[in-house]
Design an enzyme around this catalytic site. Structure first.
Site, PDB file in Angstrom:
ATOM      1  N   GLY A  50       0.846  -1.189   0.000  1.00 48.26           N
ATOM      2  CA  GLY A  50       0.000   0.000   0.000  1.00 48.26           C
ATOM      3  C   GLY A  50       0.877   1.233   0.000  1.00 48.26           C
ATOM      4  N   GLN A  55       3.678   9.762   1.096  1.00 53.43           N
ATOM      5  CA  GLN A  55       4.897   9.017   0.741  1.00 53.43           C
ATOM      6  C   GLN A  55       5.437   9.380  -0.631  1.00 53.43           C
ATOM      7  OE1 GLN A  55       3.047   5.059   1.970  1.00 53.43           O
ATOM      8  NE2 GLN A  55       5.167   4.769   2.569  1.00 53.43           N
ATOM      9  N   CYS A  97       7.405  -0.686   6.113  1.00 50.47           N
ATOM     10  CA  CYS A  97       6.915   0.518   5.437  1.00 50.47           C
ATOM     11  C   CYS A  97       7.950   0.956   4.412  1.00 50.47           C
ATOM     12  CB  CYS A  97       6.707   1.622   6.469  1.00 50.47           C
ATOM     13  SG  CYS A  97       6.133   3.179   5.765  1.00 50.47           S
ATOM     14  N   LEU A  98       7.499   1.301   3.217  1.00 50.98           N
ATOM     15  CA  LEU A  98       8.433   1.752   2.172  1.00 50.98           C
ATOM     16  C   LEU A  98       9.199   2.998   2.609  1.00 50.98           C
ATOM     17  CD1 LEU A  98       6.171   1.281  -0.995  1.00 50.98           C
ATOM     18  CD2 LEU A  98       8.085  -0.176  -0.268  1.00 50.98           C
ATOM     19  N   HIS A 139      -2.468   1.062   8.816  1.00 48.32           N
ATOM     20  CA  HIS A 139      -1.119   1.584   8.563  1.00 48.32           C
ATOM     21  C   HIS A 139      -1.172   2.809   7.643  1.00 48.32           C
ATOM     22  CE1 HIS A 139       3.327   0.960   7.674  1.00 48.32           C
ATOM     23  NE2 HIS A 139       2.959   1.730   6.669  1.00 48.32           N
ATOM     24  N   GLU A 140      -1.951   2.700   6.558  1.00 48.95           N
ATOM     25  CA  GLU A 140      -1.987   3.803   5.576  1.00 48.95           C
ATOM     26  C   GLU A 140      -2.700   5.038   6.132  1.00 48.95           C
ATOM     27  OE1 GLU A 140      -0.023   3.525   3.232  1.00 48.95           O
ATOM     28  OE2 GLU A 140       0.225   1.357   3.195  1.00 48.95           O
ATOM     29  N   HIS A 143      -0.428   7.199   8.069  1.00 49.31           N
ATOM     30  CA  HIS A 143       0.416   8.069   7.229  1.00 49.31           C
ATOM     31  C   HIS A 143      -0.263   9.423   6.987  1.00 49.31           C
ATOM     32  CE1 HIS A 143       3.952   5.866   5.970  1.00 49.31           C
ATOM     33  NE2 HIS A 143       3.252   4.811   5.615  1.00 49.31           N
TER      34      HIS A 143
HETATM   35 NI    NI Z   1       3.952   2.872   5.296  1.00 46.31          NI
END
Ligand code: NI
Length: 175
Positions: A50, A55, A97-98, A139-140, A143
């Protein structure tokens, strides 16, 4: 913004710490279409599950999921202005997480979530989700509020990761 591949922002980038603004229909629609195109390409290239708009440097309330979750997410991959109600037992899962590359830790979150969001056309939909898809949503949405999963780890774990997180913030590799 152009419909191009963007670099994923890494911890230490201030955009990851901002509270994102809601998107407005129909005014923001051309921007949304362009942003989603960029994010889908970026997510595919980065091989994540995701991706949230901050991000890729955009401080707006939008995230996407990979198509692997289509069944669980009832055909939805784009979530705009999400409102969530987490519920159910707490569940530990490994998270990554990216924007925090190379770091994977077990984290406890609610096992289920109710989400209401707009799709890319501005139509509102609701879903009740469990499992990995629930984890992805929680999680998203964090962000969008400037929260990273490492913020939610225990003080002891955070202390253990301090050096690696500092290197990431300073732009170094952690491996
Ligand atoms: Ni993340």
């Amino acid at each position: 913004m152009q419909n191009l591949l963007n670099k994923v922002r890494i911890i230490g980038d201030p955009v990851l710490r901002r509270k994102s603004r809601p998107l407005v229909f129909p005014d923001d629609m051309p921007y949304i279409v362009s942003l989603v195109g960029t994010m889908e390409k970026t997510l595919e290239a980065a091989e994540g599950l995701g991706l949230a708009a901050p991000q890729v440097g955009e401080s707006v309330r939008l995230f996407i999921a990979i198509p692997d979750y289509l069944d669980e997410l009832n055909g939805h991959v784009v979530f705009i202005n999400p409102e969530i109600h987490p519920y159910g037992d707490m569940e530990k899962r490994e998270e990554g997480c990216l924007s925090v590359p190379g770091i994977y830790e077990m984290l406890s979150r609610s096992s289920r979530v109710n989400i209401k969001a707009a799709d890319i056309r501005g139509n509102i939909f609701s879903l009740d989700v469990g499992g990995l898809a629930a984890r992805l949503i929680l999680h998203e949405v964090d962000h969008l509020d400037g929260i990273l999963f490492v913020d939610k780890l225990s003080p002891i774990k955070r202390k253990l990761l301090k050096g690696r997180l500092r290197k990431l913030r300073e732009g170094g590799r952690v491996y």
